[in-house]
Design a protein around this motif. Sequence first.
Motif, PDB file in Angstrom:
ATOM      1  N   LEU A  45      -6.949 -57.787 -65.684  1.00 57.27           N
ATOM      2  CA  LEU A  45      -5.812 -57.475 -64.809  1.00 57.27           C
ATOM      3  C   LEU A  45      -5.509 -55.978 -64.872  1.00 57.27           C
ATOM      4  CD1 LEU A  45      -4.285 -59.394 -63.061  1.00 57.27           C
ATOM      5  CD2 LEU A  45      -2.533 -59.569 -64.797  1.00 57.27           C
ATOM      6  N   THR A  46      -5.567 -55.426 -66.090  1.00 56.31           N
ATOM      7  CA  THR A  46      -5.280 -54.001 -66.241  1.00 56.31           C
ATOM      8  C   THR A  46      -6.309 -53.171 -65.505  1.00 56.31           C
ATOM      9  OG1 THR A  46      -4.764 -54.726 -68.466  1.00 56.31           O
ATOM     10  CG2 THR A  46      -4.483 -52.406 -67.979  1.00 56.31           C
TER      11      THR A  46
ATOM     12  N   GLY B  55       0.803 -56.280 -60.584  1.00 57.48           N
ATOM     13  CA  GLY B  55       1.646 -55.692 -61.611  1.00 57.48           C
ATOM     14  C   GLY B  55       2.798 -56.607 -61.991  1.00 57.48           C
ATOM     15  N   GLY B  56       3.353 -57.288 -60.990  1.00 57.26           N
ATOM     16  CA  GLY B  56       4.440 -58.214 -61.283  1.00 57.26           C
ATOM     17  C   GLY B  56       3.978 -59.332 -62.203  1.00 57.26           C
ATOM     18  N   HIS B  57       2.756 -59.805 -61.958  1.00 55.31           N
ATOM     19  CA  HIS B  57       2.236 -60.866 -62.831  1.00 55.31           C
ATOM     20  C   HIS B  57       1.970 -60.341 -64.239  1.00 55.31           C
ATOM     21  CE1 HIS B  57       0.201 -64.522 -63.912  1.00 55.31           C
ATOM     22  NE2 HIS B  57      -0.819 -63.829 -64.333  1.00 55.31           N
ATOM     23  N   ALA B  58       1.431 -59.107 -64.303  1.00 58.27           N
ATOM     24  CA  ALA B  58       1.093 -58.541 -65.616  1.00 58.27           C
ATOM     25  C   ALA B  58       2.357 -58.304 -66.445  1.00 58.27           C
ATOM     26  CB  ALA B  58       0.327 -57.233 -65.440  1.00 58.27           C
ATOM     27  N   LEU B  59       3.445 -57.868 -65.773  1.00 55.15           N
ATOM     28  CA  LEU B  59       4.682 -57.598 -66.511  1.00 55.15           C
ATOM     29  C   LEU B  59       5.610 -58.796 -66.511  1.00 55.15           C
ATOM     30  CD1 LEU B  59       5.348 -54.017 -65.123  1.00 55.15           C
ATOM     31  CD2 LEU B  59       4.305 -54.629 -67.281  1.00 55.15           C
ATOM     32  N   SER B  60       5.142 -59.936 -65.948  1.00 52.89           N
ATOM     33  CA  SER B  60       5.909 -61.186 -65.812  1.00 52.89           C
ATOM     34  C   SER B  60       7.330 -60.957 -65.307  1.00 52.89           C
ATOM     35  CB  SER B  60       5.920 -61.985 -67.118  1.00 52.89           C
ATOM     36  OG  SER B  60       6.337 -61.209 -68.195  1.00 52.89           O
ATOM     37  N   TRP B  61       7.402 -60.325 -64.127  1.00 51.08           N
ATOM     38  CA  TRP B  61       8.681 -60.212 -63.445  1.00 51.08           C
ATOM     39  C   TRP B  61       9.019 -61.532 -62.781  1.00 51.08           C
ATOM     40  CZ3 TRP B  61       7.319 -55.182 -60.376  1.00 51.08           C
ATOM     41  CH2 TRP B  61       7.380 -54.097 -61.245  1.00 51.08           C
ATOM     42  N   ASN B  62      10.291 -61.642 -62.334  1.00 54.89           N
ATOM     43  CA  ASN B  62      10.681 -62.796 -61.525  1.00 54.89           C
ATOM     44  C   ASN B  62      10.558 -62.439 -60.045  1.00 54.89           C
ATOM     45  OD1 ASN B  62      11.350 -64.437 -63.686  1.00 54.89           O
ATOM     46  ND2 ASN B  62      13.316 -63.380 -63.906  1.00 54.89           N
TER      47      ASN B  62
ATOM     48  N   LEU C 158      -8.806 -59.735 -55.000  1.00 55.64           N
ATOM     49  CA  LEU C 158      -7.807 -59.457 -56.034  1.00 55.64           C
ATOM     50  C   LEU C 158      -6.758 -60.562 -56.083  1.00 55.64           C
ATOM     51  CD1 LEU C 158      -7.281 -55.636 -55.544  1.00 55.64           C
ATOM     52  CD2 LEU C 158      -8.244 -56.755 -57.522  1.00 55.64           C
ATOM     53  N   LEU C 159      -6.336 -61.035 -54.891  1.00 59.04           N
ATOM     54  CA  LEU C 159      -5.308 -62.068 -54.879  1.00 59.04           C
ATOM     55  C   LEU C 159      -5.851 -63.388 -55.397  1.00 59.04           C
ATOM     56  CD1 LEU C 159      -3.430 -61.223 -51.598  1.00 59.04           C
ATOM     57  CD2 LEU C 159      -2.636 -60.938 -53.906  1.00 59.04           C
ATOM     58  N   SER C 160      -7.147 -63.698 -55.111  1.00 56.03           N
ATOM     59  CA  SER C 160      -7.665 -64.956 -55.681  1.00 56.03           C
ATOM     60  C   SER C 160      -7.808 -64.836 -57.184  1.00 56.03           C
ATOM     61  CB  SER C 160      -8.993 -65.382 -55.062  1.00 56.03           C
ATOM     62  OG  SER C 160      -9.491 -64.500 -54.156  1.00 56.03           O
ATOM     63  N   GLY C 161      -8.154 -63.633 -57.669  1.00 53.80           N
ATOM     64  CA  GLY C 161      -8.175 -63.436 -59.105  1.00 53.80           C
ATOM     65  C   GLY C 161      -6.829 -63.729 -59.722  1.00 53.80           C
ATOM     66  N   LEU C 162      -5.765 -63.254 -59.052  1.00 50.10           N
ATOM     67  CA  LEU C 162      -4.405 -63.505 -59.525  1.00 50.10           C
ATOM     68  C   LEU C 162      -4.073 -64.990 -59.471  1.00 50.10           C
ATOM     69  CD1 LEU C 162      -1.626 -62.358 -60.289  1.00 50.10           C
ATOM     70  CD2 LEU C 162      -1.147 -62.129 -57.886  1.00 50.10           C
ATOM     71  N   LEU C 163      -4.519 -65.626 -58.338  1.00 47.43           N
ATOM     72  CA  LEU C 163      -4.242 -67.050 -58.128  1.00 47.43           C
ATOM     73  C   LEU C 163      -4.846 -67.889 -59.253  1.00 47.43           C
ATOM     74  CD1 LEU C 163      -2.901 -68.646 -55.853  1.00 47.43           C
ATOM     75  CD2 LEU C 163      -5.143 -68.997 -54.879  1.00 47.43           C
TER      76      LEU C 163
ATOM     77  N   ASP D 250       4.662 -70.401 -56.467  1.00 47.99           N
ATOM     78  CA  ASP D 250       4.187 -69.026 -56.395  1.00 47.99           C
ATOM     79  C   ASP D 250       2.762 -68.951 -55.865  1.00 47.99           C
ATOM     80  OD1 ASP D 250       6.530 -68.047 -57.181  1.00 47.99           O
ATOM     81  OD2 ASP D 250       5.908 -67.378 -59.170  1.00 47.99           O
ATOM     82  N   SER D 251       1.942 -69.978 -56.175  1.00 55.30           N
ATOM     83  CA  SER D 251       0.570 -69.965 -55.676  1.00 55.30           C
ATOM     84  C   SER D 251       0.566 -70.001 -54.154  1.00 55.30           C
ATOM     85  CB  SER D 251      -0.193 -71.158 -56.215  1.00 55.30           C
ATOM     86  OG  SER D 251       0.199 -71.452 -57.516  1.00 55.30           O
ATOM     87  N   VAL D 252       1.490 -70.798 -53.582  1.00 54.98           N
ATOM     88  CA  VAL D 252       1.592 -70.855 -52.124  1.00 54.98           C
ATOM     89  C   VAL D 252       1.918 -69.482 -51.568  1.00 54.98           C
ATOM     90  CG1 VAL D 252       2.760 -71.974 -50.218  1.00 54.98           C
ATOM     91  CG2 VAL D 252       2.346 -73.229 -52.292  1.00 54.98           C
TER      92      VAL D 252
END
Lengths: 155, 94, 114
Positions: free
Chosen positions: B2-3, B47-54, C51-56, C64-66
């Motif tokens: 992610l980074t 970035g939001g996911h990495a820093l676990s924002w809401n 990148l978004l599928s990596g996040l998914l 949030d997945s939706v």
Amino acid sequence: MRYIRSSLFVAVVWLLLSGHYTPLILSFGAVSVLIVVWFMWRMERVDEKLEVLPMRPRMLYYLLWLMWQVVLSNIDLVRRIWDPDLPIRPTWQRLDTKVTSSLAKTLYANSITLTPGTLTTDVREDHFMVHSLSPDGIEDLRKGGMEEKIQRLGI
Amino acid sequence: MLTAAIVAILVTMFLALIRTFIGPTEYDRMLAANSFGTKTVLLIALGGHALSWNSFLDVALLYALVNFVGTIAVMRFFEYSNASEERDDPGTAA
Amino acid sequence: MTVILEWLSGLCLLLGGGLCISGGVGLLRMPDFFSRVHASGVTETLAAPLLLSGLLLQMELSLDSVKVIMIMILVLATNPTATHAMAKATLHGGQRPLEFANGKDIGGDGSSKL
């Protein structure tokens, strides 16, 4: 009937986006759905009847095929970008089209633009103006594989 | 991973920023700005996911919408601001 | 299972990041506006979904997945329209594409005179 379907769709999108299900918030959601449908009703005076892409299995197959084409042309383009000689020969040419309905034309022009390496700059009655990073891109389009697939969708 | 992806996005934003500064035409600058906007959406999402924002995804979704509408608005402005001969063509007035 | 997902997600993120940088480099290297549009297209059509599928794949399944899928569809659906608007505005502004074609004249059919 159409409005019931669109308000159902809008409501589902709202429910998915919101994630809060208390009575107050839900009533806000209902009000916003009503407002959106009212806007759609008002827009009918300015715009003609809404045309929607039919989501048939064949359409999904076309979209998957399009994504594959996007991947292929991306690989080609990335190879060109990192090549030290920058092997590009941009051309801007006329591409004759056989599709006639406005929906099919829209889909075709957008598919051309979505594929990196080719770009629709102008949509006319019977032809598009297409800018391509190399003459091969336009030659591939002239062979008509993508156009035939769109014609077979029957829109 | 992610980074690494976030660093890649930041590098790309920097490259797009260089293109925004050197131009040479206003259209190049707008293209780079639009590209920058898409990168911002990705940066907010990752970035939001990495820093676990809401609720960072709502921000990203909204930014994607605003980026699109903004690009279209500026381009409409460019299209009709500098061309006086288009004004008397009824076909382009839509 | 989670190990496979993690590897898949890492692969998506790496590929997406690489493509992203390629698009940025192309944005700087290409000679004129119309070829730069193609370079910018690389980052928007393939890097963003990757990148978004990596996040998914890293998130647990929820509402949030939706939202991530919605962002993906939104970016893919709006990109051609924005690109087309930019190209059209540029042509209106009097810019013409650079040409290295094999001596073929394309300006003669009246369409280039908008």
